[in-house]
Design a protein around this motif. Structure first.
Motif, mmCIF file in Angstrom:
data_model
loop_
_atom_site.group_PDB
_atom_site.id
_atom_site.type_symbol
_atom_site.label_atom_id
_atom_site.label_comp_id
_atom_site.label_asym_id
_atom_site.label_seq_id
_atom_site.Cartn_x
_atom_site.Cartn_y
_atom_site.Cartn_z
ATOM 1 N N ASP A 310 4.887 40.304 -12.983
ATOM 2 C CA ASP A 310 4.220 39.985 -11.720
ATOM 3 C C ASP A 310 4.945 40.613 -10.536
ATOM 4 O OD1 ASP A 310 2.064 38.538 -12.736
ATOM 5 O OD2 ASP A 310 3.253 36.721 -12.905
ATOM 6 N N TRP A 312 6.511 43.492 -10.543
ATOM 7 C CA TRP A 312 6.051 44.885 -10.520
ATOM 8 C C TRP A 312 4.656 44.967 -9.886
ATOM 9 C CZ3 TRP A 312 9.057 48.867 -10.913
ATOM 10 C CH2 TRP A 312 10.157 48.882 -11.775
ATOM 11 N N ARG A 313 3.798 44.038 -10.238
ATOM 12 C CA ARG A 313 2.449 44.042 -9.670
ATOM 13 C C ARG A 313 2.499 43.850 -8.159
ATOM 14 N NH1 ARG A 313 -0.863 39.679 -8.773
ATOM 15 N NH2 ARG A 313 0.376 38.348 -10.181
ATOM 16 N N ARG A 316 3.289 47.014 -6.505
ATOM 17 C CA ARG A 316 2.145 47.932 -6.453
ATOM 18 C C ARG A 316 1.189 47.575 -5.326
ATOM 19 N NH1 ARG A 316 2.480 47.261 -12.103
ATOM 20 N NH2 ARG A 316 0.735 45.777 -12.165
ATOM 21 N N THR A 317 1.009 46.271 -5.085
ATOM 22 C CA THR A 317 0.024 45.825 -4.100
ATOM 23 C C THR A 317 0.625 45.618 -2.714
ATOM 24 O OG1 THR A 317 0.403 43.523 -4.777
ATOM 25 C CG2 THR A 317 -1.393 44.718 -5.872
ATOM 26 N N GLU A 368 4.597 51.545 -13.949
ATOM 27 C CA GLU A 368 4.552 50.339 -13.123
ATOM 28 C C GLU A 368 4.250 50.661 -11.656
ATOM 29 O OE1 GLU A 368 4.496 47.440 -14.218
ATOM 30 O OE2 GLU A 368 5.565 47.355 -16.135
#
Length: 377
Positions: A310, A312-313, A316-317, A368
């Motif tokens: 999460d 890493w997510r 990204r966002t 990622e």
């Protein structure tokens, strides 16, 4: 001295482009199309040094916005000096660190700042700057915050919701510091864990005989990082100041930052490589006393709860904006071993300043994050 870097792929947050880079002394003088003569000369023949970067990425020097060189903690001090720590940073591609000068309750802010200048002056292999830890929020330290901004070039002050009796600020103190930050244009950085509740859990764990390093993580549960993060955000909303939450390790805490940003809040979140790659079970829970090597705060989280994926997510966002290291290494022998038989006495800290850029690039390799995001964070 002029240096021309040719044939490389220059990577920035906005893209990757084949370009030449002209460096004059320690400053980038120009970015040029390969072989360009627009400056009126053949740079490849006129530059004093030419580096052929064919097949390589050319990236800006890394900035590690969170380090603790020579920090006194838990009856000892971080094992890296400004000399050894900044050499390690340079080897890993980091060319600037932002360390933390320290004021404790009862001390003068500028005495602490002067002490950190003495530690660093003339000893650093790279550029450095300071944030200011204020461990005693009172009228004098609040006044000093104005001078930090106007005269010292320090625009970020770190407060703690953890470590009662050492650094912890109560909510009223936090609000006053945030109000001052709103007045003078500085930013509050926050160690967001409910330290008072954590101390209760630590005492209960030790009383039950649960003394191994694993219990460092189990007595600092996700809920107490999430609660403190939420509280810090709400206090910042009342004060109207920017807020930067340091070393975030739990999905639920980052979700509070995400929600605040979605409401338009001036809130930022930082994580560290250890939270992207290491886990409670595999590292803090290692056999014997091996887990002490991985004691840091906030703690490593459970791999079964998927915090690592999460985080890493969230990178990204852009719900997490920064990856720093919280670099604060302690030797296993004679330092981490202070906590044999009592995990609460293990000095909190992990090294990472040399490897941050490599570890984040592995995230590019693994899909990622993008190459551009690697440079950005």
């Amino acid at each position: 001295m002029t240096t021309l870097i040719t044939n490389g792929t220059v990577v920035s947050a906005s893209g990757a482009v084949d370009m030449d880079v002209l460096v004059d002394g320690e400053q980038i003088a120009a970015l040029l199309q390969p072989g360009a003569t627009g400056l009126g000369t053949d740079l490849a023949s006129s530059a004093e040094r030419v580096i052929d970067a064919r097949g390589k990425y050319v990236v800006p020097g890394g900035v590690d916005a969170h380090t603790h060189m020579e920090l006194p903690f838990g009856g000892t001090a971080a094992s890296d000096t400004f000399e050894t720590g900044t050499r390690a940073a340079a080897w890993g591609g980091t060319t600037t660190i932002i360390d933390f000068a320290v004021q404790r309750a009862g001390e003068r802010v500028f005495d602490g700042l002067e002490a950190w200048h003495r530690k660093a002056d003339g000893n650093c292999a790279i550029d450095y700057a300071f944030h200011m830890i204020i461990g005693g929020v009172d009228d004098d330290s609040l006044t000093a915050m104005d001078r930090l901004v106007s005269q010292e070039g320090i625009s970020s002050v770190k407060l703690f919701m953890a470590y009662p009796g050492v650094f912890l600020s109560e909510d009223g103190q936090i609000l006053r510091a945030m109000q001052k930050a709103a007045e003078n244009g500085s930013m509050i950085m926050m160690h967001a864990e409910n330290g008072t509740a954590i101390d209760v859990l630590i005492a209960q764990s030790l009383a039950r005989g649960n003394v191994d390093p694993l219990y460092h993580g189990l007595t600092r549960p996700v809920a107490l990082e999430e609660e403190a993060t939420h509280r810090a955000i709400k206090l910042a909303e009342v004060a109207g100041c920017p807020l930067y939450i340091v070393h975030m390790s739990a999905r639920e805490a980052v979700e509070r930052v995400m929600e605040a940003r979605d409401r338009g809040g001036n809130v930022f979140g930082e994580t560290c490589p250890q939270y992207l790659y290491l886990s409670l079970e595999d590292h803090l829970g290692a056999p014997g006393f091996e887990g002490a090597k991985y004691v840091c705060s906030t703690p490593l989280r459970s791999k079964h709860e998927h915090h690592q994926a999460d985080l890493w997510r969230f990178l990204r966002t852009n719900d997490l904006q920064v990856v720093s290291t919280d670099h604060c290494p302690f030797c296993f022998k004679e330092q981490k071993e202070l906590g044999v038989g009592d995990f609460s006495k293990i000095p909190n800290g992990i090294g990472g300043v040399e490897h941050r850029m490599d570890l984040l690039y592995q995230g590019v390799v693994d899909g990622e994050i993008s190459l551009e995001r690697w440079v950005e964070v």
